[in-house]
Write a protein that holds these residues in place. Structure first.
Motif, mmCIF file in Angstrom:
data_model
loop_
_atom_site.group_PDB
_atom_site.id
_atom_site.type_symbol
_atom_site.label_atom_id
_atom_site.label_comp_id
_atom_site.label_asym_id
_atom_site.label_seq_id
_atom_site.Cartn_x
_atom_site.Cartn_y
_atom_site.Cartn_z
ATOM 1 N N THR A 1 2.856 -3.020 -3.852
ATOM 2 C CA THR A 1 3.310 -3.370 -2.511
ATOM 3 C C THR A 1 2.443 -4.478 -1.918
ATOM 4 O O THR A 1 2.963 -5.466 -1.394
ATOM 5 N N ASP B 1 11.091 -1.237 -1.986
ATOM 6 C CA ASP B 1 9.861 -0.582 -2.399
ATOM 7 C C ASP B 1 10.153 0.893 -2.698
ATOM 8 O O ASP B 1 11.002 1.504 -2.053
ATOM 9 N N ASP B 2 9.455 1.435 -3.650
ATOM 10 C CA ASP B 2 9.629 2.830 -4.064
ATOM 11 C C ASP B 2 11.095 3.124 -4.373
ATOM 12 O O ASP B 2 11.671 4.093 -3.875
ATOM 13 N N ARG C 1 -5.794 3.672 -1.895
ATOM 14 C CA ARG C 1 -5.676 3.719 -0.440
ATOM 15 C C ARG C 1 -6.890 4.374 0.179
ATOM 16 O O ARG C 1 -7.349 3.981 1.240
ATOM 17 N N TRP D 1 4.379 6.479 5.448
ATOM 18 C CA TRP D 1 3.685 5.230 5.717
ATOM 19 C C TRP D 1 3.594 4.983 7.209
ATOM 20 O O TRP D 1 4.232 5.626 7.986
HETATM 21 MG MG LIG Z 1 3.840 0.785 -2.893
#
Ligand SMILES: [Mg+2]
Ligand SMILES: Nc1ncnc2c1ncn2[C@@H]1O[C@H](COP(=O)(O)OP(=O)(O)O)[C@@H](O)[C@H]1O
Length: 640
Positions: A158, A218-219, A353, A611
């Motif tokens: 990402t 995404d995903d 992360r 998110w």
């Molecule tokens: Mg991602």
């Protein structure tokens, strides 16, 4: 050979042809030069979806078949007619057509320049992997070929793609980001696409003339599989990619051709909520496996950031930034090894992360308050505890993390051990919270007495203005307050508080928001409150954020989940910045204003990833609370 599952070999050959298309420019007569391009195309097609072991075997076979002489003199790169031998595989090299040489990717990584003004979440330190990913994206977008990146969570898919999209010319490109979740429907996708195209002729649609609409999905493998074994959004996209059209929904079923549309997709490997995607659909893409960053890459990313940040700190602090980075990586490795996820510890998932969050905390420091190595290592300990330790659900696990940190401090910073390890450990920027004109400075609050005095004053002020809350500021409450406050003060600070009912999560959250100077937004459930009512409420929230430029903490508790659909909207907000479609027209996430972060929220029995981002340029803070999962008698823990 072991590679990403279910990639057809014929589609790999197509990928090879496409790659050659992208690489070859003009007539090339020299057969040796042509072979270089062919080899590169081979590694980015047949070799692109292979995993580690497969790559080594693939490399051996190709080199054997090519049977070219090897050049392995240091710093003298192979020319056409030779193969580079300085690094183990050809995967590590790129054929540079300008210099006519095989150059290691590692030499092509753009140097990182730290910019103190840039927000932490907007930082991307280029590594071998992101450089390669960016190169692939450039090639594929150039020939308008859909591309998909497959790799574990936290492999910069990402981050690198967004960085690429951010640098595209706005004159010729429109970017649409769509993050998929298990509840994304084909209708969501269609509405989203339709909102970004306009009518050109009777049955042709497209972005405004002269522009190219690039959709980043995404995903992509998150959507749930229905009872017929189909992922509906994927089925819709397959039609669109294959045939170039969609059908109107409703009675008419008009066919709509969509022009000037390109696709980039990213997804994790199947498992843990992610599904196998129809291989026929995947065969329409060029597929690339994104390997997990090597330890060197990880060190490069975080060391670059810390070194850049501490450039104007005392030289002794500058000198330990490398050591602090490697201590963090060692701690991370130990934790991943010792605390694997299990059914009762489903959220023990640590990846890049979390490493980023530790460093996000470290860059809150400033040279005035952090003058000695001891102070710096102490704040490092705080950040590691907040990110790793606060997520754990029992004393044994917590102790384990504390011991790991203790050992690292003892090993590397023995003379500062006393200062670093002293408890309690409370950091925050709320000393001046009641003085709006003063800048907030992140600092060591030292002890409970100091924290209590500050929060007591803040609480009194709160009670003057709001409905009175009777909060007793005992030590644990102070710790939780500082933790929550620290999280919501960070960009992307989204906390998930977990604890039994009545443990004060909401009160603490409200006081933390007040301390941070944020308004609190929450929904008020009434009879018949439906998804539409929720959307309406969100609209008014967006107005507030966008027009009044307020900073708001969104408080969402499990009691607010009147319908499961609410979670999907929140998921969309967290991933792309809008609960699509809130308003029609220009509502897609603006990649320039949508930084990203993580929070985990259990939704039903399955785990969904969540998110968060800022929206419409307004500063946006989310705060999700849900009480479950922590056994009784535990005080709330923070996940973030
Ligand atoms: Mg991602
Ligand atoms: N090269 C990099 N430089 C700085 N931060 C990075 C880099 N790569 C990844 N990150 C950070 O790591 C985290 C995970 O990366 P992300 O791109 O979201 O992974 P993925 O999409 O592959 O799951 C993000 O917080 C991101 O900011």
């Amino acid at each position: 050979m072991y590679g990403l599952n279910r990639v057809f070999s014929t589609s790999q050959v197509t990928q090879l042809a496409k790659m050659l298309d992208a690489l070859l420019e003009g007539e090339i007569e020299d057969p040796d030069l042509l072979e270089c391009f062919f080899l590169e195309a081979l590694y980015f097609s047949l070799g692109a979806s292979l995993l580690e072991d497969g790559r080594i075997k693939f490399d051996e076979s190709v080199k054997r078949i090519a049977s070219l002489p090897t050049a392995d003199t240091e710093e003298v790169w192979a020319k056409p007619g030779e193969l580079p031998g300085q690094l183990p595989t050809l995967y590590e090299f790129h054929f540079d057509s300008k210099r006519n040489q095989w150059i290691p990717w590692s030499k092509l990584v753009p140097e990182y320049v730290h910019d103190h003004q840039r927000k932490f979440i907007d930082i991307l330190v280029h590594t071998v992997d992101t450089t390669r990913t960016t190169w692939i994206l450039e090639r594929m977008v150039k020939i308008k070929q859909p591309v998909i990146f497959v790799g574990e969570s936290g492999t910069s898919k990402t981050a690198a793609t967004q960085n690429f999209l951010r640098h595209l010319s706005e004159d010729t490109n429109i970017v649409l980001m769509v993050s998929f979740s298990s509840r994304t429907t084909s209708m969501d996708i269609q509405r989203n696409l339709e909102a970004n195209v306009e009518k050109r002729t009777r049955d042709t649609y497209g972005p405004p003339m002269g522009k190219y609409l690039l959709v980043f999905m995404d995903d992509m493998n998150m959507p749930k599989v229905d009872e017929y074994g189909t992922q509906q959004p994927i089925a819709l996209l397959k039609l669109l990619l294959e045939k170039g059209y969609l059908y109107d929904r409703g009675k008419e079923l008009n066919c709509k051709n969509i022009r000037d549309l390109g696709f980039i997709a990213a997804m994790g490997k199947a498992g843990g909520g992610r599904n196998e995607v129809d291989p026929r659909f995947l065969s329409l893409f060029s597929t690339f496996n994104v390997p997990f960053p090597s330890e060197e890459s990880l060190h490069l990313i975080y060391f670059s950031i810390l070194k850049g940040h501490t450039a104007d700190f005392h030289e002794s602090i500058v000198a330990v930034s490398g050591l602090l980075t490697s201590c963090t990586l060692t701690l991370y490795k130990n934790i991943v090894q010792d605390l694997p996820p299990t059914p009762s510890k489903f959220h023990y998932i640590f990846n890049l992360r979390d490493l980023s969050r530790v460093f996000n905390g470290l860059v809150l420091t400033n040279p005035q308050r952090f003058q000695t190595v001891a102070q710096m290592v102490r704040v490092w300990r705080n950040e590691c505890l907040r990110v790793f330790h606060d997520r754990l659900i029992n004393k044994t696990d917590k102790q384990l993390v504390q011991d790991h940190i203790g050992n690292l401090v003892l090993e590397h910073f023995e003379e500062d051990e006393e200062v670093v390890m002293r408890d309690p450990i409370l950091f925050g920027d709320f000393r001046m919270a009641l003085h709006e004109e003063e800048t907030r400075i992140y600092e060591d609050i030292q002890d409970y007495e100091a924290a209590k005095a500050l929060f007591q004053e803040i609480l009194e002020e709160y009670n003057e203005i709001n409905t009175r809350m009777n909060l007793v500021l005992f030590d644990d409450a102070l710790e939780h307050l500082t933790r929550v406050h620290r999280i919501i003060r960070m960009d992307h600070g989204h906390a998930l508080l977990v604890g039994v009912g009545g443990s004060g999560k909401q009160l603490l959250a409200r006081l933390a928001a007040f301390t941070a100077g944020y308004e609190v937004f929450e929904i008020l459930l009434s009879r018949g409150y439906s998804e539409n009512s929720f959307r309406e409420d969100l609209k008014s929230l967006y107005m507030k954020l966008g027009l009044e430029n307020k900073t708001v903490m969104f408080l969402f508790t499990d009691a607010h989940v009147a319908e499961e659909g609410f979670l999907e909207l929140i998921n969309n907000m967290l991933t792309s910045g809008t609960p699509r479609p809130v308003a029609s027209g220009a509502h897609q996430a603006d990649p320039h204003h949508s930084p990203w972060g993580w929070v985990w929220l259990p939704s039903g029995p399955a785990l969904t990833s969540w998110w968060a981002s800022t929206a419409l340029g307004g500063r946006w803070k989310y705060f999700l609370t849900q009480h479950c999962w922590v056994p009784r008698r535990e005080t709330p823990g923070c996940l973030h």
